[in-house]
Design a protein around this motif. Structure first.
Motif, PDB file in Angstrom:
ATOM      1  N   GLY A 154       0.825  -1.205   0.000  1.00  0.00           N
ATOM      2  CA  GLY A 154       0.000   0.000   0.000  1.00  0.00           C
ATOM      3  C   GLY A 154       0.857   1.253   0.000  1.00  0.00           C
ATOM      4  N   ILE A 155       0.474   2.229  -0.832  1.00  0.00           N
ATOM      5  CA  ILE A 155       1.188   3.508  -0.889  1.00  0.00           C
ATOM      6  C   ILE A 155       0.162   4.623  -0.779  1.00  0.00           C
ATOM      7  N   TYR A 156       0.510   5.645  -0.014  1.00  0.00           N
ATOM      8  CA  TYR A 156      -0.377   6.794   0.095  1.00  0.00           C
ATOM      9  C   TYR A 156       0.468   8.059   0.050  1.00  0.00           C
ATOM     10  N   TYR A 157       0.019   8.987  -0.767  1.00  0.00           N
ATOM     11  CA  TYR A 157       0.729  10.268  -0.898  1.00  0.00           C
ATOM     12  C   TYR A 157      -0.252  11.396  -0.646  1.00  0.00           C
ATOM     13  N   THR A 158       0.182  12.356   0.138  1.00  0.00           N
ATOM     14  CA  THR A 158      -0.687  13.518   0.353  1.00  0.00           C
ATOM     15  C   THR A 158       0.161  14.784   0.381  1.00  0.00           C
ATOM     16  N   ALA A 159      -0.406  15.875  -0.085  1.00  0.00           N
ATOM     17  CA  ALA A 159       0.377  17.113  -0.190  1.00  0.00           C
ATOM     18  C   ALA A 159      -0.496  18.328   0.078  1.00  0.00           C
ATOM     19  N   ILE A 160       0.178  19.363   0.542  1.00  0.00           N
ATOM     20  CA  ILE A 160      -0.438  20.685   0.664  1.00  0.00           C
ATOM     21  C   ILE A 160       0.430  21.650  -0.131  1.00  0.00           C
ATOM     22  N   ALA A 161      -0.198  22.526  -0.881  1.00  0.00           N
ATOM     23  CA  ALA A 161       0.557  23.468  -1.711  1.00  0.00           C
ATOM     24  C   ALA A 161       0.176  24.890  -1.337  1.00  0.00           C
ATOM     25  N   PRO A 162       0.973  25.542  -0.488  1.00  0.00           N
ATOM     26  CA  PRO A 162       0.654  26.903  -0.075  1.00  0.00           C
ATOM     27  C   PRO A 162       1.395  27.991  -0.871  1.00  0.00           C
ATOM     28  N   PHE A 163       0.817  29.173  -0.796  1.00  0.00           N
ATOM     29  CA  PHE A 163       1.478  30.364  -1.342  1.00  0.00           C
ATOM     30  C   PHE A 163       2.437  30.932  -0.295  1.00  0.00           C
ATOM     31  N   THR A 164       3.490  31.578  -0.782  1.00  0.00           N
ATOM     32  CA  THR A 164       4.417  32.307   0.088  1.00  0.00           C
ATOM     33  C   THR A 164       4.819  33.594  -0.629  1.00  0.00           C
ATOM     34  N   ASN A 165       5.505  34.478   0.078  1.00  0.00           N
ATOM     35  CA  ASN A 165       5.981  35.725  -0.550  1.00  0.00           C
ATOM     36  C   ASN A 165       7.325  35.488  -1.236  1.00  0.00           C
ATOM     37  N   THR A 166       7.291  34.587  -2.211  1.00  0.00           N
ATOM     38  CA  THR A 166       8.498  34.293  -2.987  1.00  0.00           C
ATOM     39  C   THR A 166       8.115  34.184  -4.459  1.00  0.00           C
ATOM     40  N   CYS A 167       9.127  34.191  -5.296  1.00  0.00           N
ATOM     41  CA  CYS A 167       8.903  34.059  -6.732  1.00  0.00           C
ATOM     42  C   CYS A 167       8.126  32.765  -7.014  1.00  0.00           C
ATOM     43  N   PRO A 168       7.193  32.789  -7.955  1.00  0.00           N
ATOM     44  CA  PRO A 168       6.434  31.567  -8.248  1.00  0.00           C
ATOM     45  C   PRO A 168       7.340  30.401  -8.639  1.00  0.00           C
ATOM     46  N   LEU A 169       6.877  29.197  -8.295  1.00  0.00           N
ATOM     47  CA  LEU A 169       7.587  27.991  -8.699  1.00  0.00           C
ATOM     48  C   LEU A 169       6.858  27.338  -9.871  1.00  0.00           C
TER      49      LEU A 169
END
Lengths: 783, 265
Positions: free
Chosen positions: A357-372
């Motif tokens: 079994g594999i599980y992946y989870t992510a959160i993608a937040p904004f910061t005051n930096t150049c876009p990625l």
């Protein structure tokens, strides 16, 4: 020079035809261009990470001699232009709600959100006049609290970058079977946890971004020459979505482009600003970033913080894998930015290993930096780093052999084809054989002797390995158009984009090989919205897989038409014609016709059967890939660490890649070497560093360390070619990104192997001398 | 760049005149620091006084107990000079490790020493070897020359004409390069003259400096083992993203030991 005809186009080490031009200063880049009456643009960039713009006063700047125009957010508001959209493939939160996409205008309106964000465009008769004007523009900023680190940005009470986006979270994500993962964890003898950082890097192409915009007032049409990897899609966005001028009114071209690595994929503000300016002043406007601006404004890559957990049994059997990631997005959604830490990083979780079994989870937040945005690999390097680091870490913690652990858990060829737990279609390959071949060529037998020699010099030698599995990506469709010109030349237009990797060679090689025409007669065109109707550009290691397949498909269609012409001449059925090495012939007869004869006949109606029109051999076709391919391979490396200073020297490097069919080994080697250089850079020295207030500390090559030629080890590169994929016409699996997928974990594993006697089992990248020294010191202090 | 005038004097006297005639003139030697600074608009001199055509400012001459390097001699020449390679190999090595081939063929010893960049190599050679800085006005001992970050004892308009290096019994130079720039993150020059030993450190602090404690220990016994950790306190050292002051303090010890080992061959 003898006329070279590639025999079949595949497997030949044809030398790069573009290099003479590049190496002798005859390349044609944006900064080489000058149109009549051309003006120059420069961008005034925000010095503030987060601030309200109270006012902008350009009066004095505009009064300067030679200053033609100053564009600000107020002009943008008045013009009513659209925002730059994200095309992220993942667009829904786990709960089904939509991704939060803040308005990304080409120029700051009322507020700035990262250092380097465009605040004004100055257009003048010369660059010096632009610089003078920039010094006179007064911008009144009112600073706001800023946050640069993603783990801080999601905390309650963190500075709020967008008023309506709570905790700065753009998107969350999950993939895999959490129940199966949890059960595997419960059943397993051990669960090993490692927190790791995938450091933020930038592409630093040798040619900075730049563009030249021209506007023809009479026709209302624009032309944009742009150092971009993605001409067609970005034309649509710029013309239809942002400027609302209609894509038919924008001719978008990339001349020679000096490196991209993903950093030139997205839609950027500056080309849009100069298109606007060109229309305003009715003159061509050119803008080219300098190196410092590149650090501030080229989209960055990686920047993920992850907790990885591996569940395994006492006998080393892998049971489950869980990864939780927080991936920095910067202040806005990049063109595909939110996809990287979510979908992009999830698909190859688990690598070429078996899991319950594999599980992946992510959160993608904004910061005051150049876009990625994408950076070579865009998610797969993060995945392989997590996988191959947790294996070595677990091995160290449990006293197991990292090579044996991999050996035991590799998916056997008998399991293929299979659908991976993350949904990847793994059709072919032989992971155990690739792995064994990697170990074999790396001369394990000689390691102990080399280690002794290192010890004698007071150095610690370590060996590290990585067995990666990745997948390709990018646009699934590609066009290849062939036009036989009256001057005997053959124009080949493909919608891919080479930023130096050798398409001009390999596509000509393929066409030459398929048709039996001379390579030197092929005139290659790319990255031009007038040359092909569609074009997927560059990204996801798609060039040969999709573009090469399109060239092959078009070639096959040309041959079919040629057969009809030959059949007409010899008065037989087309089915009787065979084509070989540039000649159509009727078996058992002396009827032969060269491809050149057929080409020469194509414009003569008398030479054509009734169902063919003049020009019938000039063919364009679109190839569409159904499923992405699965490149995989083994990386092994040896390092020498100076424990007194912490210096790491990579002292040997061995790679076996399964890229399916190898069309041109020299080009493939070049991709692998370049990828390893980037991976080595990320592993040992590269780091984009923002301080807590959002100021970029590594804003130039004085502070951002790039690898140099003498940092690179001798590399032995080999291929496993017995598993061509059927997913495309050439059997190829994309080669462009694999080097930097495999290198970081292999190198970090080797360093940790070298330092295991001290009890050092993990150091976060980049492994700078000080960090390595500090890790040894801390381990010694801890006893 | 901002606009500036350029003057091309051909003698040391003319240099003085040219400077006097400028509102805010600045000497231009090899330009390896000044030109990038100008390009970034970080300086706005009215005139550049180019030293390129001044007679007698270039060349290397070996005397009995010293070697003199004229101010406009480029690094590549010092690195390749047979006299320096045989008499002070550590100096040849130091010059050969500055920047890259372009820098070494343009950059000059006078320019580097006058600029006194805290991470430059040459200040360590001048201070470590106890050289004499000869100027248009006087001779300045190395110990009195380097006065602070980018600061020297040079008066306004005073021009370095040559640097005279005494030939040591033994010397060693070890540089730990900054990974980004390959300037000295820390570098140590150790030189032994009869009963005295000099140890100079560049890159680690705001200005090149000597380490008395190491010098005493090495005078007692010129052996790597004489260098103990902690002989240079971290407190006043540079602290930046490339290296903490503690790491620099540690490196000084490591590099000093290696420099002594190198000096001892």
């Amino acid at each position: 020079m003898a006329t070279y005809v590639a025999r079949n186009g595949i497997g030949e080490n044809q030398r790069r035809v573009e290099d003479f031009r590049f190496l002798t200063g005859h390349g044609h880049y944006i900064d080489d261009m000058k149109l009549e009456n051309q003006a120059y643009g420069m961008v005034l960039r925000s010095p503030e990470a987060h601030a309200d713009i109270k006012s902008i006063d350009a009066t004095e700047a505009l009064a300067l001699d030679g200053v033609l125009l100053v564009v600000t957010g107020e002009d943008w508001k008045a013009a009513g232009y659209g925002t730059i959209p994200t095309k992220s493939g993942v667009r829904k939160f786990k709960d089904g709600s939509d991704l939060k996409e803040p308005p990304h205008h080409a120029i700051a309106i009322d507020r700035v959100r990262y250092v380097g964000q465009p605040v004004a465009l100055v257009v003048a008769e010369s660059l010096d006049a632009c610089r003078d004007a920039m010094e006179l523009i007064e911008v009144d900023y009112e600073s706001l609290p800023a946050v640069s680190h993603q783990s801080e940005a999601i905390k309650d009470g963190a500075p709020q970058i967008w008023d309506d986006i709570p905790n700065n979270i753009c998107l969350d994500f999950e993939l895999g079977d959490e129940d199966a993962q949890k059960k595997a964890f419960e059943d397993a003898d051990h669960v090993i946890t490692l927190e790791l950082i995938n450091n933020r890097v930038t592409a630093t192409p040798i040619e900075p971004r730049g563009a030249l915009a021209d506007y023809d007032a009479e026709s209302g049409k624009f032309t944009l020459w742009n150092a971009s990897q993605n001409i067609h899609a970005n034309r649509d966005t710029i013309a239809d979505t942002v400027l609302k001028i209609g894509k038919e009114n924008l001719h978008h071209i990339a001349p020679d482009v000096g490196g991209g690595f993903g950093g030139k994929n997205g839609v950027y503000p500056e080309p849009i600003l100069i298109l606007h300016a060109a229309r305003e002043i009715k003159r061509p406007v050119k803008w080219v970033n300098d190196r410092s601006e590149s650090f501030l404004s080229d989209t960055h890559g990686r920047d993920q913080v992850s907790t990885v957990q591996l569940a395994l049994d006492n006998d080393g059997t892998f049971r489950g894998l869980r990864t939780e990631t927080v991936g920095n997005l910067g202040a806005f959604c990049g063109t595909v930015g939110p996809f990287t830490p979510t979908g992009g990083s999830s698909r190859t979780q688990g690598g070429p290993f078996r899991f319950d079994g594999i599980y992946y989870t992510a959160i993608a937040p904004f910061t005051n930096t150049c876009p990625l945005d994408p950076y070579r690999g865009a998610g797969r390097p993060e995945g392989s780093y997590q996988m191959d680091r947790i294996i070595d870490y677990a091995a160290a913690k449990l006293g197991m052999d990292p090579i044996e652990l991999r050996r035991k858990n590799l998916i056997p060829p008998s399991d293929l084809p299979m659908k991976s737990p993350m949904g990847l279609d793994i059709d072919c390959g032989n992971f155990p054989e690739v792995f064994e071949k990697t170990i074999e060529i790396s001369d394990r037998a000689g390691f102990e002797k080399r280690k002794e020699a290192s010890e004698a010099k007071g150095l610690k030698r370590g060996f590290g390995v990585c067995m990666y599995l990745e997948c390709t990506g990018g646009g699934p469709k590609e066009e290849a158009k062939v036009t036989f010109r009256d001057d005997g030349k053959v124009e080949l237009s493909v919608g891919t984009a080479s930023t130096g990797m050798g398409h001009e060679t390999v596509f000509a090689q393929l066409l030459s090989g398929h048709l039996g025409i001379a390579m030197e007669d092929v005139v290659f065109r790319q990255s031009d919205t007038d040359a092909t109707d569609i074009g997927g550009g560059h990204g996801g290691s798609r060039g040969l897989e999709v573009g090469g397949s399109a060239v092959t498909q078009t070639s096959r269609q040309i041959i079919e038409v040629g057969k009809k012409i030959a059949a007409h001449r010899f008065d037989v059925d087309a089915g009787e014609i065979e084509f070989e090495e540039g000649r159509f012939h009727v078996p058992g007869t002396n009827h032969t016709m060269t491809i050149r004869d057929a080409i020469d006949s194509q414009n003569d109606p008398d030479s054509l059967p009734d169902d063919l029109e003049p020009g019938c051999m000039n063919i364009s076709s679109v190839f569409e890939r159904g499923i992405i391919s699965i490149p995989n391979g083994g990386h092994a490396c040896e390092v020498e660490v100076d424990p007194e200073t912490g210096t790491v020297k990579v002292d040997g490097y061995w790679v076996v890649d399964d890229f399916g069919t190898i069309v041109n080994k020299m080009l493939a080697d070049g991709q692998v070497m370049g990828g390893i250089a980037q991976g080595l850079g990320q592993a040992l020295m590269e780091n984009i560093h923002y301080d807590e207030s959002g100021q970029l500390v590594t804003g130039s090559l004085m502070d951002y360390a790039l690898p140099r030629a003498d940092d690179m080890p001798r590399m032995v590169i080999d291929y496993y070619e017995d598993a061509p994929t059927e997913k495309n016409l050439l059997g190829v699996k994309g080669a462009g990104e694999a080097g930097c997928v495999g290198a970081p974990p292999a190198i970090v594993n080797a360093v940790c192997d070298a330092l295991k006697e001290y009890g050092v089992h993990h150091i976060d990248m980049p492994l700078t001398p000080e960090k390595v020294w500090q890790a040894i010191r801390d381990a010694k202090a801890a006893g | 760049m901002y606009d500036f005038g350029i003057k091309n004097p051909t003698s040391v006297d003319d240099v003085k005149t040219a400077l006097g005639e400028s509102d805010d003139g600045q000497f231009l030697a090899g330009g390896q620091t000044l030109i990038p600074v100008l390009k970034q608009r970080l300086a706005m001199p009215s005139d550049l006084i180019s030293l390129a055509r001044v007679d007698g400012l270039s060349g290397i001459s070996a005397g009995g107990d010293s070697i003199s390097v004229k101010a406009m001699t480029c690094h590549a020449e010092v690195a390749a000079n047979a006299d320096i390679k045989s008499a002070i190999p550590a100096l040849a090595k130091l010059a050969g490790g500055i920047g890259d081939p372009h820098v070494r063929n343009r950059g000059t010893i006078g320019g580097s020493v006058a600029n006194n960049d805290p991470a430059a190599d040459y200040p360590a050679a001048v201070l470590g070897l106890g050289a004499t800085v000869v100027t248009s006005e006087r001779e300045i001992e190395a110990d009195n020359f380097f006065t602070g970050m980018f600061d020297t004892a040079l008066n306004e308009g005073e021009l370095i004409t040559e640097i005279s290096f005494p030939i040591p019994e033994a010397a060693g130079y070890i540089k730990f390069p900054n990974p980004a720039t390959r300037y000295a993150l820390v570098a140590v020059m150790v030189a032994k003259f009869g009963n005295t030993v000099r140890v100079a450190v560049t890159g680690a602090g705001p200005c090149v400096f000597r380490v008395a404690e190491m010098e005493q220990a090495l005078t007692a016994s010129f052996s790597p083992d004489s260098i103990k950790d902690g002989m240079v306190p971290a407190d006043d050292l540079n602290n930046d993203i490339h290296a903490s002051r503690e790491y620099r303090a540690h490196l000084i010890g490591v590099l000093a030991r290696r420099a002594v080992a190198e000096a001892n061959g």
